[in-house]
Write a protein that holds these residues in place. Sequence first.
Motif, PDB file in Angstrom:
ATOM      1  N   GLY A  48       0.730  -1.213  -0.065  1.00  0.00           N
ATOM      2  CA  GLY A  48      -0.113   0.042  -0.156  1.00  0.00           C
ATOM      3  C   GLY A  48       0.831   1.291  -0.017  1.00  0.00           C
ATOM      4  N   THR A  49       0.170   2.485   0.087  1.00  0.00           N
ATOM      5  CA  THR A  49       1.043   3.499  -0.041  1.00  0.00           C
ATOM      6  C   THR A  49       1.892   3.893   1.090  1.00  0.00           C
ATOM      7  OG1 THR A  49      -0.959   4.625   0.704  1.00  0.00           O
ATOM      8  CG2 THR A  49      -0.727   4.816  -1.579  1.00  0.00           C
ATOM      9  N   GLU A  50       1.403   3.325   2.489  1.00  0.00           N
ATOM     10  CA  GLU A  50       2.073   3.716   3.569  1.00  0.00           C
ATOM     11  C   GLU A  50       2.751   2.307   3.962  1.00  0.00           C
ATOM     12  OE1 GLU A  50      -0.599   5.505   6.374  1.00  0.00           O
ATOM     13  OE2 GLU A  50      -1.768   6.583   4.733  1.00  0.00           O
ATOM     14  N   GLY A  51       2.789   1.425   3.362  1.00  0.00           N
ATOM     15  CA  GLY A  51       3.495   0.412   3.899  1.00  0.00           C
ATOM     16  C   GLY A  51       3.253  -1.220   3.158  1.00  0.00           C
ATOM     17  N   ALA A  52       3.385  -2.126   3.810  1.00  0.00           N
ATOM     18  CA  ALA A  52       3.379  -3.527   3.156  1.00  0.00           C
ATOM     19  C   ALA A  52       2.944  -4.301   4.495  1.00  0.00           C
ATOM     20  CB  ALA A  52       4.292  -3.999   2.281  1.00  0.00           C
ATOM     21  N   ILE A  53       2.321  -5.431   3.993  1.00  0.00           N
ATOM     22  CA  ILE A  53       2.126  -6.341   4.946  1.00  0.00           C
ATOM     23  C   ILE A  53       2.734  -7.964   4.334  1.00  0.00           C
ATOM     24  CG2 ILE A  53       0.469  -8.010   6.092  1.00  0.00           C
ATOM     25  CD1 ILE A  53      -1.587  -5.557   6.264  1.00  0.00           C
ATOM     26  N   PHE A  54       3.531  -8.516   5.032  1.00  0.00           N
ATOM     27  CA  PHE A  54       3.766  -9.728   4.550  1.00  0.00           C
ATOM     28  C   PHE A  54       3.547 -10.972   5.615  1.00  0.00           C
ATOM     29  CE2 PHE A  54       7.590  -7.097   3.294  1.00  0.00           C
ATOM     30  CZ  PHE A  54       7.170  -6.554   2.091  1.00  0.00           C
ATOM     31  N   ARG A  70       5.168  -3.691   7.448  1.00  0.00           N
ATOM     32  CA  ARG A  70       6.462  -2.734   7.119  1.00  0.00           C
ATOM     33  C   ARG A  70       5.961  -1.501   6.872  1.00  0.00           C
ATOM     34  NH1 ARG A  70      11.735  -5.527   4.872  1.00  0.00           N
ATOM     35  NH2 ARG A  70      11.577  -7.382   6.193  1.00  0.00           N
ATOM     36  N   LYS A  71       6.564  -0.552   7.703  1.00  0.00           N
ATOM     37  CA  LYS A  71       5.732   0.899   7.439  1.00  0.00           C
ATOM     38  C   LYS A  71       6.657   1.667   6.615  1.00  0.00           C
ATOM     39  CE  LYS A  71       3.231   1.201  11.715  1.00  0.00           C
ATOM     40  NZ  LYS A  71       3.028   1.572  13.036  1.00  0.00           N
ATOM     41  N   GLU A  72       6.129   2.419   5.695  1.00  0.00           N
ATOM     42  CA  GLU A  72       7.000   3.382   4.699  1.00  0.00           C
ATOM     43  C   GLU A  72       8.061   4.360   5.646  1.00  0.00           C
ATOM     44  OE1 GLU A  72       8.189   5.122   1.398  1.00  0.00           O
ATOM     45  OE2 GLU A  72       6.679   3.363   1.424  1.00  0.00           O
ATOM     46  N   CYS A  73       7.593   4.589   6.939  1.00  0.00           N
ATOM     47  CA  CYS A  73       8.307   5.431   7.693  1.00  0.00           C
ATOM     48  C   CYS A  73       9.459   4.717   8.215  1.00  0.00           C
ATOM     49  CB  CYS A  73       7.643   5.951   8.725  1.00  0.00           C
ATOM     50  SG  CYS A  73       7.016   4.915   9.842  1.00  0.00           S
ATOM     51  N   GLY A  74       9.882   3.280   7.833  1.00  0.00           N
ATOM     52  CA  GLY A  74      10.856   2.361   8.372  1.00  0.00           C
ATOM     53  C   GLY A  74      10.584   1.533   9.558  1.00  0.00           C
ATOM     54  N   GLY A  75       9.285   1.794  10.243  1.00  0.00           N
ATOM     55  CA  GLY A  75       8.995   0.984  11.417  1.00  0.00           C
ATOM     56  C   GLY A  75       8.352  -0.592  10.741  1.00  0.00           C
ATOM     57  N   VAL A  76       8.933  -1.549  11.724  1.00  0.00           N
ATOM     58  CA  VAL A  76       8.529  -2.996  11.305  1.00  0.00           C
ATOM     59  C   VAL A  76       7.913  -3.510  12.624  1.00  0.00           C
ATOM     60  CG1 VAL A  76       9.293  -5.350  10.874  1.00  0.00           C
ATOM     61  CG2 VAL A  76      10.476  -3.296   9.681  1.00  0.00           C
ATOM     62  N   GLU A  77       6.654  -4.001  12.260  1.00  0.00           N
ATOM     63  CA  GLU A  77       5.926  -4.894  13.560  1.00  0.00           C
ATOM     64  C   GLU A  77       5.797  -6.267  13.108  1.00  0.00           C
ATOM     65  OE1 GLU A  77       2.133  -2.665  14.159  1.00  0.00           O
ATOM     66  OE2 GLU A  77       3.351  -0.609  14.240  1.00  0.00           O
ATOM     67  N   VAL A  78       6.025  -6.929  13.805  1.00  0.00           N
ATOM     68  CA  VAL A  78       5.653  -8.434  13.901  1.00  0.00           C
ATOM     69  C   VAL A  78       4.621  -8.773  14.698  1.00  0.00           C
ATOM     70  CG1 VAL A  78       6.579 -10.917  14.078  1.00  0.00           C
ATOM     71  CG2 VAL A  78       8.166  -9.091  13.486  1.00  0.00           C
ATOM     72  N   HIS A  79       3.342  -9.589  14.135  1.00  0.00           N
ATOM     73  CA  HIS A  79       2.293  -9.866  14.704  1.00  0.00           C
ATOM     74  C   HIS A  79       2.067 -11.406  14.848  1.00  0.00           C
ATOM     75  CE1 HIS A  79       0.852  -5.601  14.857  1.00  0.00           C
ATOM     76  NE2 HIS A  79       1.361  -5.490  13.945  1.00  0.00           N
ATOM     77  N   CYS A  80       1.011 -11.787  15.770  1.00  0.00           N
ATOM     78  CA  CYS A  80       0.741 -13.115  15.910  1.00  0.00           C
ATOM     79  C   CYS A  80       1.831 -14.169  15.874  1.00  0.00           C
ATOM     80  CB  CYS A  80      -0.202 -13.467  14.547  1.00  0.00           C
ATOM     81  SG  CYS A  80      -1.512 -12.390  14.460  1.00  0.00           S
ATOM     82  N   ARG A  81       2.868 -14.069  16.576  1.00  0.00           N
ATOM     83  CA  ARG A  81       3.858 -14.850  16.750  1.00  0.00           C
ATOM     84  C   ARG A  81       3.795 -16.239  17.292  1.00  0.00           C
ATOM     85  NH1 ARG A  81       8.984 -11.591  17.110  1.00  0.00           N
ATOM     86  NH2 ARG A  81       8.236  -9.500  17.326  1.00  0.00           N
ATOM     87  N   ASP A  82       2.813 -16.225  18.057  1.00  0.00           N
ATOM     88  CA  ASP A  82       2.465 -17.487  18.662  1.00  0.00           C
ATOM     89  C   ASP A  82       1.582 -18.296  17.948  1.00  0.00           C
ATOM     90  OD1 ASP A  82       0.429 -15.704  19.177  1.00  0.00           O
ATOM     91  OD2 ASP A  82       0.160 -16.727  21.337  1.00  0.00           O
ATOM     92  N   LEU A  83       0.852 -17.757  16.607  1.00  0.00           N
ATOM     93  CA  LEU A  83      -0.137 -18.800  15.922  1.00  0.00           C
ATOM     94  C   LEU A  83       0.661 -19.922  15.121  1.00  0.00           C
ATOM     95  CD1 LEU A  83      -2.553 -16.233  14.693  1.00  0.00           C
ATOM     96  CD2 LEU A  83      -2.765 -17.754  16.660  1.00  0.00           C
ATOM     97  N   GLY A  84       1.995 -19.708  15.098  1.00  0.00           N
ATOM     98  CA  GLY A  84       2.479 -20.966  14.221  1.00  0.00           C
ATOM     99  C   GLY A  84       1.970 -20.719  12.758  1.00  0.00           C
ATOM    100  N   PHE A  85       2.491 -21.846  11.998  1.00  0.00           N
ATOM    101  CA  PHE A  85       2.188 -21.855  10.780  1.00  0.00           C
ATOM    102  C   PHE A  85       1.647 -23.563  10.237  1.00  0.00           C
ATOM    103  CE2 PHE A  85       2.945 -22.201   6.124  1.00  0.00           C
ATOM    104  CZ  PHE A  85       2.305 -20.928   5.579  1.00  0.00           C
ATOM    105  N   GLU A  86       0.322 -23.566  10.219  1.00  0.00           N
ATOM    106  CA  GLU A  86       0.087 -24.893   9.988  1.00  0.00           C
ATOM    107  C   GLU A  86      -0.826 -24.939   8.581  1.00  0.00           C
ATOM    108  OE1 GLU A  86      -2.401 -26.109  13.383  1.00  0.00           O
ATOM    109  OE2 GLU A  86      -0.394 -26.338  14.565  1.00  0.00           O
ATOM    110  N   PHE A  87      -0.137 -25.219   7.587  1.00  0.00           N
ATOM    111  CA  PHE A  87      -0.792 -25.075   6.135  1.00  0.00           C
ATOM    112  C   PHE A  87      -1.576 -26.309   5.721  1.00  0.00           C
ATOM    113  CE2 PHE A  87      -0.126 -25.161   1.450  1.00  0.00           C
ATOM    114  CZ  PHE A  87      -0.970 -23.895   1.346  1.00  0.00           C
ATOM    115  N   GLU A  88      -0.974 -27.588   6.223  1.00  0.00           N
ATOM    116  CA  GLU A  88      -1.751 -28.629   5.699  1.00  0.00           C
ATOM    117  C   GLU A  88      -1.224 -29.909   6.474  1.00  0.00           C
ATOM    118  OE1 GLU A  88      -1.004 -30.470   1.729  1.00  0.00           O
ATOM    119  OE2 GLU A  88       0.617 -28.823   1.598  1.00  0.00           O
TER     120      GLU A  88
END
Length: 146
Positions: A48-54, A70-88
Amino acid sequence: RTGADVSHAATIICDDGITFSMSGTSLLPGNAHSDPPVGKSIRIKIFGTEGAIFYTGDDRDTQSGRLELRKECGGVEVHCRDLGFEFEDLDQEGIGPESLQSFIDACLGRKDYYVGADSSVGLKTIQTIDAMYRSQVSGNAEDVMC
């Protein structure tokens, strides 16, 4: 190949004038049943114009999931660290996709769950995909039916 392999792309123009492009695929490299097993690398990126979500992860590593803002201003926030990754469910003799099993467990009250998208978001998603298919057939831009 699974028989459900799909690739898609679309340019979507919203009523408020915002235009965005999206693409996706389930033609993911990797084979959980090869020797040695190779995980599927999943990456979802929204810009987006103010950053990106990965959102990224490897389906062979349940601890690999990461949701990052990741914010355009340079900040990085990590969310949902404890959810894990269970794809299949990677067990050849397993009982189906992990997402389906989690859904069933939540419906039966056996598991806490996170509502990432409610039914109204699901409906809008299906309506958008329907417009994409109609556009492919007609060769024209198609409205999302509400």
